[in-house]
Write a protein that holds these residues in place. Structure first.
Motif, PDB file in Angstrom:
ATOM      1  N   UNK A   1       0.791  -1.222   0.000  1.00 58.87           N
ATOM      2  CA  UNK A   1       0.000   0.000   0.000  1.00 58.87           C
ATOM      3  C   UNK A   1       0.822   1.271   0.000  1.00 58.87           C
ATOM      4  N   UNK A   2       2.113   1.173   0.291  1.00 54.88           N
ATOM      5  CA  UNK A   2       2.960   2.366   0.375  1.00 54.88           C
ATOM      6  C   UNK A   2       3.869   2.460  -0.835  1.00 54.88           C
ATOM      7  N   UNK A   3       4.066   3.663  -1.339  1.00 49.26           N
ATOM      8  CA  UNK A   3       4.901   3.826  -2.530  1.00 49.26           C
ATOM      9  C   UNK A   3       6.382   3.727  -2.184  1.00 49.26           C
ATOM     10  N   UNK A   4       7.155   3.408  -3.199  1.00 47.59           N
ATOM     11  CA  UNK A   4       8.600   3.451  -2.995  1.00 47.59           C
ATOM     12  C   UNK A   4       9.062   4.895  -3.115  1.00 47.59           C
ATOM     13  N   UNK A   5      10.340   5.131  -2.986  1.00 45.44           N
ATOM     14  CA  UNK A   5      10.862   6.489  -2.956  1.00 45.44           C
ATOM     15  C   UNK A   5      10.660   7.213  -4.292  1.00 45.44           C
ATOM     16  N   UNK A   6      10.782   6.512  -5.407  1.00 43.20           N
ATOM     17  CA  UNK A   6      10.588   7.137  -6.721  1.00 43.20           C
ATOM     18  C   UNK A   6       9.161   7.607  -6.924  1.00 43.20           C
ATOM     19  N   UNK A   7       8.196   6.795  -6.502  1.00 38.87           N
ATOM     20  CA  UNK A   7       6.790   7.183  -6.628  1.00 38.87           C
ATOM     21  C   UNK A   7       6.485   8.357  -5.706  1.00 38.87           C
ATOM     22  N   UNK A   8       7.045   8.330  -4.511  1.00 35.93           N
ATOM     23  CA  UNK A   8       6.831   9.447  -3.574  1.00 35.93           C
ATOM     24  C   UNK A   8       7.411  10.744  -4.123  1.00 35.93           C
ATOM     25  N   UNK A   9       8.590  10.667  -4.756  1.00 37.05           N
ATOM     26  CA  UNK A   9       9.181  11.868  -5.350  1.00 37.05           C
ATOM     27  C   UNK A   9       8.335  12.368  -6.514  1.00 37.05           C
ATOM     28  N   UNK A  10       7.800  11.466  -7.323  1.00 40.74           N
ATOM     29  CA  UNK A  10       6.939  11.884  -8.436  1.00 40.74           C
ATOM     30  C   UNK A  10       5.673  12.555  -7.914  1.00 40.74           C
ATOM     31  N   UNK A  11       5.096  12.015  -6.851  1.00 42.66           N
ATOM     32  CA  UNK A  11       3.906  12.640  -6.257  1.00 42.66           C
ATOM     33  C   UNK A  11       4.239  14.019  -5.692  1.00 42.66           C
TER      34      UNK A  11
END
Length: 158
Positions: free
Chosen positions: A75-85
């Motif tokens: 359910x939690x994004x990885x660091x790349x997805x979090x940076x994109x968000x």
């Protein structure tokens, strides 16, 4: 009756003066703070401690814990997805903030046209080639009297 009241007030005055005299004679030695600051004790970390494994929770051997961690990681994004968000949210807030600033826009239109020799166009234009150009610049600035732009910024940041 007034004499009794004056005797009582005189007794109170005498008690007050006696208390002040006793307080003036009191020694102030030894009533200062006696607490002292001690240096923190830092434990000596042994060099032979093994580094933490990426899946450290598997060492407990608990299937429920494994399932909970798998569910949390899914359910939690990885660091790349979090940076994109984060970049997307920053772009949205900057676009909302742009409405509060002065705007400048421009347009350039260049046209080259050849007029026919046999048409309805009279000479000297008939058979010639003409070039025309138009440059438009416009500026605008919306003053946010009623808070519409401020509300858009707060919605974008929220």
């Amino acid at each position: 009756m007034t004499r009794l009241a004056s005797v009582a007030s005189g007794g109170r005055l005498a008690a007050l003066v006696a208390a002040c005299l006793l307080a003036a004679c009191a020694s102030m030695d030894g009533i200062g703070p006696q607490a002292q600051l001690h240096a923190p004790v830092v434990p000596d970390v042994a060099a032979d401690v093994a580094p933490l494994q990426p899946q450290w929770w598997r060492e407990f051997g608990d299937a429920r814990l494994d399932a909970l961690v798998a569910q949390a990681l899914q359910g939690n994004p990885n660091l790349g997805v979090a940076q994109a968000r984060l970049r997307r949210a920053l772009a949205i807030s900057q676009a909302a903030n742009a409405a509060t600033l002065p705007q400048l826009s421009g347009a350039l239109d260049l046209t080259r046209q050849r007029y026919t020799e046999n048409g309805a166009v009279p000479p000297p234009l008939a058979g010639s080639v003409r070039e025309t150009g138009t440059l438009q610049l416009s500026t605008s600035w919306e003053i946010d009297f009623f808070g519409r732009n401020r509300a858009a910024i707060e919605a974008a940041v929220g």
